[in-house]
Design a protein around this motif. Structure first.
Motif, short mmCIF file in Angstrom:
data_model
loop_
_atom_site.label_atom_id
_atom_site.label_comp_id
_atom_site.label_asym_id
_atom_site.label_seq_id
_atom_site.Cartn_x
_atom_site.Cartn_y
_atom_site.Cartn_z
N UNK A 2 -13.08 23.98 6.94
CA UNK A 2 -14.19 23.12 7.31
C UNK A 2 -13.68 21.84 7.95
N UNK A 3 -14.62 21.05 8.48
CA UNK A 3 -14.27 19.76 9.07
C UNK A 3 -15.06 18.66 8.37
N UNK A 4 -14.37 17.57 8.05
CA UNK A 4 -14.99 16.39 7.47
C UNK A 4 -15.23 15.40 8.62
N UNK A 5 -16.45 14.90 8.73
CA UNK A 5 -16.82 14.05 9.87
C UNK A 5 -17.12 12.64 9.36
N UNK A 6 -16.46 11.66 9.93
CA UNK A 6 -16.63 10.28 9.50
C UNK A 6 -16.86 9.36 10.68
N UNK A 7 -17.35 8.16 10.37
CA UNK A 7 -17.60 7.14 11.39
C UNK A 7 -16.81 5.89 11.05
N UNK A 8 -16.15 5.31 12.05
CA UNK A 8 -15.29 4.15 11.84
C UNK A 8 -15.62 3.09 12.87
N UNK A 9 -15.80 1.87 12.42
CA UNK A 9 -15.98 0.73 13.32
C UNK A 9 -14.63 0.04 13.48
N UNK A 28 -15.85 5.05 16.29
CA UNK A 28 -15.12 6.31 16.38
C UNK A 28 -15.79 7.34 15.47
N UNK A 29 -16.09 8.50 16.02
CA UNK A 29 -16.56 9.62 15.22
C UNK A 29 -15.41 10.61 15.14
N UNK A 30 -14.96 10.89 13.91
CA UNK A 30 -13.72 11.63 13.71
C UNK A 30 -14.00 12.94 12.98
N UNK A 31 -13.52 14.04 13.54
CA UNK A 31 -13.64 15.37 12.95
C UNK A 31 -12.27 15.77 12.42
N UNK A 32 -12.11 15.81 11.09
CA UNK A 32 -10.81 16.07 10.47
C UNK A 32 -10.83 17.43 9.78
N UNK A 33 -9.87 18.26 10.12
CA UNK A 33 -9.78 19.60 9.54
C UNK A 33 -9.36 19.54 8.08
N UNK A 34 -10.08 20.30 7.26
CA UNK A 34 -9.75 20.45 5.84
C UNK A 34 -9.93 21.92 5.47
N UNK A 35 -8.89 22.70 5.72
CA UNK A 35 -8.97 24.13 5.43
C UNK A 35 -9.91 24.83 6.39
N UNK A 80 -18.61 -9.01 6.01
CA UNK A 80 -18.39 -8.70 7.42
C UNK A 80 -19.59 -7.99 8.04
N UNK A 81 -19.81 -8.26 9.33
CA UNK A 81 -20.88 -7.60 10.07
C UNK A 81 -20.39 -6.29 10.69
N UNK A 82 -19.09 -6.17 10.85
CA UNK A 82 -18.50 -5.05 11.58
C UNK A 82 -17.21 -4.66 10.86
N UNK A 83 -16.81 -3.39 10.99
CA UNK A 83 -15.58 -2.94 10.35
C UNK A 83 -15.81 -1.97 9.21
N UNK A 84 -16.97 -1.30 9.21
CA UNK A 84 -17.30 -0.38 8.13
C UNK A 84 -16.76 1.02 8.42
N UNK A 85 -16.52 1.78 7.36
CA UNK A 85 -16.11 3.18 7.48
C UNK A 85 -16.96 4.00 6.52
N UNK A 86 -17.13 5.29 6.82
CA UNK A 86 -17.91 6.14 5.94
C UNK A 86 -18.28 7.44 6.61
N UNK A 87 -19.05 8.29 5.93
CA UNK A 87 -19.46 9.57 6.53
C UNK A 87 -20.32 9.35 7.77
N UNK A 88 -20.16 10.21 8.75
CA UNK A 88 -21.00 10.15 9.95
C UNK A 88 -22.43 10.56 9.58
N UNK A 89 -23.39 10.03 10.34
CA UNK A 89 -24.80 10.31 10.06
C UNK A 89 -25.31 11.48 10.89
N UNK A 90 -25.87 12.50 10.23
CA UNK A 90 -26.47 13.60 10.99
C UNK A 90 -27.59 13.11 11.90
#
Length: 279
Positions: free
Chosen positions: A164-171, A155-162, A263-273
């Protein structure tokens, strides 16, 4: 039945349909076996869910967005919003996503590379992930594989913060609308992240597979675990032929921590440009 007989001959534990009890097999070899034996590799379903039938909490509204691209690529715009999500294929055939102003195409974010198979693209959605009233967007892209691997998703998630948008990646494994919950009286959504985990460091000394459920919150932009907000989380459920919604007794707290770290899967963090240019 033929696959089951072969699995028993090769040492698969009879109480688990995937990656459990791999006696005499390497971890990688066991995973390849599961990918090949389609009758043993089931996607996670409500038999192993964190809540029993009829006890699922209220789901958070998740709106599927319509693709309005005239020709190639994807264009997703929430109704009445001034932003648009543009998704295009790069020179290597992979998908990239960027948030822009719908009026003039002005970029509001960097361009991000989407993880997963192009064939596994599952669309874009809008939801209220932060409590600021602005639309938040998410993209679901699956592996495009078969058997157990078919449920792996990013999942690539674009979350509004005022402004700007914070973009993260979730497995998360096989994400579905019912995985998005409304936490009490809050006005934003939280996600139940699902992770399949295999480990042979257990209380009985045998290898077992588990479904791990954790609660993610996006109110501050980047995803963070808020398991303390709901009783029973994080929840580790035995992955067996028998349905179960209860916490496993096969692992100590220390063993859970060690298995999660490996774990091999299940990581979260900033999305990669994205690094590859568009054609």
């Amino acid at each position: 039945m033929m696959a089951l007989r072969w699995a028993k001959r090769l040492g698969l534990n009879a109480d688990s349909p995937a990656r459990a009890g791999l006696s005499g097999l390497t971890r990688v070899g066991g995973l390849l076996l599961v990918l090949c034996l389609g009758t043993l590799a089931w996607a996670v379903d409500l038999r192993y869910a964190p809540f029993p039938p009829g006890k699922w909490p209220p789901a958070c509204p998740l709106k599927a967005l319509e693709n309005t691209a005239p020709t190639t690529g994807y264009r997703f715009q929430p109704k009445g919003a001034s932003i648009r999500l543009d998704i295009d294929e790069d020179a290597d055939g992979n998908l990239q996503a960027q948030l822009v102003r719908s009026a003039n195409g002005q970029p509001l974010s960097a361009r991000y590379a989407l993880t997963g198979s192009t064939l596994g693209f599952d669309g874009a959605f809008s939801a209220e992930l932060s409590p600021d009233g602005r639309p938040d967007l998410l993209i679901v892209q699956r592996s495009g594989g078969a058997g157990l691997a078919a449920g792996y998703a990013w999942l690539t998630v674009f979350v509004s913060q005022g402004d700007r948008y914070v973009v993260s990646s979730i497995e998360s494994y096989d994400p579905a609308p019912h995985d998005w919950l409304k936490p009490g009286r809050a006005k934003h959504c939280q996600l139940i992240q699902t992770t399949p985990i295999w480990t042979d460091a257990t209380r009985d000394g045998r290898a077992h597979s588990f479904w791990v459920y954790q609660l993610l919150d996006f109110a501050h932009g980047q995803p963070r675990y808020v398991n303390q907000a709901r009783a029973g989380f994080p929840l580790w459920v035995d992955y067996r032929y028998k349905a179960s919604h209860r916490a496993t007794r096969k692992l100590s707290a220390q063993q859970k921590q060690a298995a999660w770290a490996k774990r091999d899967f299940g990581h979260i963090g900033p999305a990669k440009p994205a690094a590859t240019p568009l054609p």
